[in-house]
Design an enzyme around this catalytic site. Sequence first.
Site, mmCIF file in Angstrom:
data_model
loop_
_atom_site.group_PDB
_atom_site.id
_atom_site.type_symbol
_atom_site.label_atom_id
_atom_site.label_comp_id
_atom_site.label_asym_id
_atom_site.label_seq_id
_atom_site.Cartn_x
_atom_site.Cartn_y
_atom_site.Cartn_z
ATOM 1 N N ASP A 103 0.862 -1.179 0.000
ATOM 2 C CA ASP A 103 0.000 0.000 0.000
ATOM 3 C C ASP A 103 0.901 1.232 0.000
ATOM 4 O O ASP A 103 2.116 1.130 -0.166
ATOM 5 C CB ASP A 103 -0.983 -0.028 1.170
ATOM 6 C CG ASP A 103 -0.321 0.166 2.532
ATOM 7 O OD1 ASP A 103 0.921 0.279 2.616
ATOM 8 O OD2 ASP A 103 -1.070 0.214 3.533
ATOM 9 N N HIS A 104 0.310 2.397 0.194
ATOM 10 C CA HIS A 104 1.072 3.649 0.172
ATOM 11 C C HIS A 104 2.163 3.689 1.237
ATOM 12 O O HIS A 104 3.252 4.194 0.984
ATOM 13 C CB HIS A 104 0.132 4.858 0.335
ATOM 14 C CG HIS A 104 -0.755 4.757 1.519
ATOM 15 N ND1 HIS A 104 -1.910 3.988 1.520
ATOM 16 C CD2 HIS A 104 -0.669 5.307 2.752
ATOM 17 C CE1 HIS A 104 -2.483 4.075 2.711
ATOM 18 N NE2 HIS A 104 -1.751 4.867 3.476
ATOM 19 N N HIS B 155 8.916 -23.441 10.607
ATOM 20 C CA HIS B 155 7.871 -24.093 11.392
ATOM 21 C C HIS B 155 6.474 -23.963 10.795
ATOM 22 O O HIS B 155 5.617 -24.795 11.090
ATOM 23 C CB HIS B 155 7.842 -23.525 12.813
ATOM 24 C CG HIS B 155 9.059 -23.868 13.604
ATOM 25 N ND1 HIS B 155 9.186 -23.535 14.937
ATOM 26 C CD2 HIS B 155 10.211 -24.504 13.270
ATOM 27 C CE1 HIS B 155 10.358 -23.953 15.383
ATOM 28 N NE2 HIS B 155 11.006 -24.535 14.384
ATOM 29 N N ASN B 156 6.236 -22.913 9.999
ATOM 30 C CA ASN B 156 4.881 -22.645 9.531
ATOM 31 C C ASN B 156 4.709 -22.751 8.018
ATOM 32 O O ASN B 156 3.606 -22.561 7.523
ATOM 33 C CB ASN B 156 4.419 -21.259 9.996
ATOM 34 C CG ASN B 156 4.588 -21.075 11.485
ATOM 35 O OD1 ASN B 156 5.379 -20.253 11.917
ATOM 36 N ND2 ASN B 156 3.880 -21.865 12.276
ATOM 37 N N ARG C 190 7.783 -32.768 12.609
ATOM 38 C CA ARG C 190 6.685 -32.517 13.547
ATOM 39 C C ARG C 190 5.856 -31.304 13.149
ATOM 40 O O ARG C 190 4.683 -31.204 13.501
ATOM 41 C CB ARG C 190 7.218 -32.367 14.972
ATOM 42 C CG ARG C 190 7.983 -31.098 15.237
ATOM 43 C CD ARG C 190 8.562 -31.100 16.665
ATOM 44 N NE ARG C 190 9.027 -29.803 17.075
ATOM 45 C CZ ARG C 190 10.215 -29.284 16.785
ATOM 46 N NH1 ARG C 190 11.064 -29.967 16.046
ATOM 47 N NH2 ARG C 190 10.562 -28.092 17.231
ATOM 48 N N ALA D 95 1.871 -4.132 8.608
ATOM 49 C CA ALA D 95 1.813 -5.475 8.018
ATOM 50 C C ALA D 95 0.576 -6.244 8.445
ATOM 51 O O ALA D 95 0.295 -7.302 7.893
ATOM 52 C CB ALA D 95 3.084 -6.285 8.277
ATOM 53 N N CYS E 131 3.275 -3.096 4.197
ATOM 54 C CA CYS E 131 2.403 -1.973 4.560
ATOM 55 C C CYS E 131 2.899 -1.434 5.900
ATOM 56 O O CYS E 131 3.868 -1.948 6.447
ATOM 57 C CB CYS E 131 0.927 -2.356 4.577
ATOM 58 S SG CYS E 131 0.295 -3.247 5.995
ATOM 59 N N GLY E 132 2.261 -0.410 6.405
ATOM 60 C CA GLY E 132 2.749 0.243 7.612
ATOM 61 C C GLY E 132 2.973 -0.695 8.780
ATOM 62 O O GLY E 132 4.059 -0.755 9.349
ATOM 63 N N ARG F 238 6.795 0.676 8.737
ATOM 64 C CA ARG F 238 6.925 1.730 9.752
ATOM 65 C C ARG F 238 7.721 1.271 10.970
ATOM 66 O O ARG F 238 7.990 2.070 11.869
ATOM 67 C CB ARG F 238 5.546 2.228 10.174
ATOM 68 C CG ARG F 238 4.836 2.974 9.061
ATOM 69 C CD ARG F 238 3.527 3.564 9.502
ATOM 70 N NE ARG F 238 2.944 4.326 8.411
ATOM 71 C CZ ARG F 238 1.654 4.347 8.124
ATOM 72 N NH1 ARG F 238 0.792 3.656 8.854
ATOM 73 N NH2 ARG F 238 1.216 5.070 7.119
#
Length: 151
Positions: free
Chosen positions: A17-18, A107-108, A141, A77, A74-75, A118
Amino acid sequence: MHAPLFDLSKPIAIGADHAGFEYKQQLVQWLRDKGLQVTDFGTDSPDSVDYPDFAHPVASAVESGEAAAGILVCGSANGVAITANKHAGIRAAIAWEDQLASLARQHNAANIICIPSRFVTLETAKHIAGLFLETPFEGGRHENRVNKIAC
């Protein structure tokens, strides 16, 4: 589902975004300088815009397999992460330091990294993006847990 590394023969999808525009511009060039393909979904100026207009196309490109992975800026996130995670095949993670970027992958099995412009320097943003793209998912796991995420 084990995904050790991203297929970097495919482009990286990026959007902002901006508040993330300036960092996005720099990240696009940085990625291209590393020899990576990049699909830039905008925004194309620092004028105020709505973050979902850029997060959805990045998430769609990753979800469809058109892009190897995604980067959203973005600012805070938060907005882009919330939006991207509405897509069934997306695991978007917010990272503002190295360990969070690495763990999001290890892990993810995150496939989109969300960077809060920011709260980090441009150099930190580049480092986070690099770690995210270079870190494999550990599987083991963690694979069972990741397989339980989708609704």
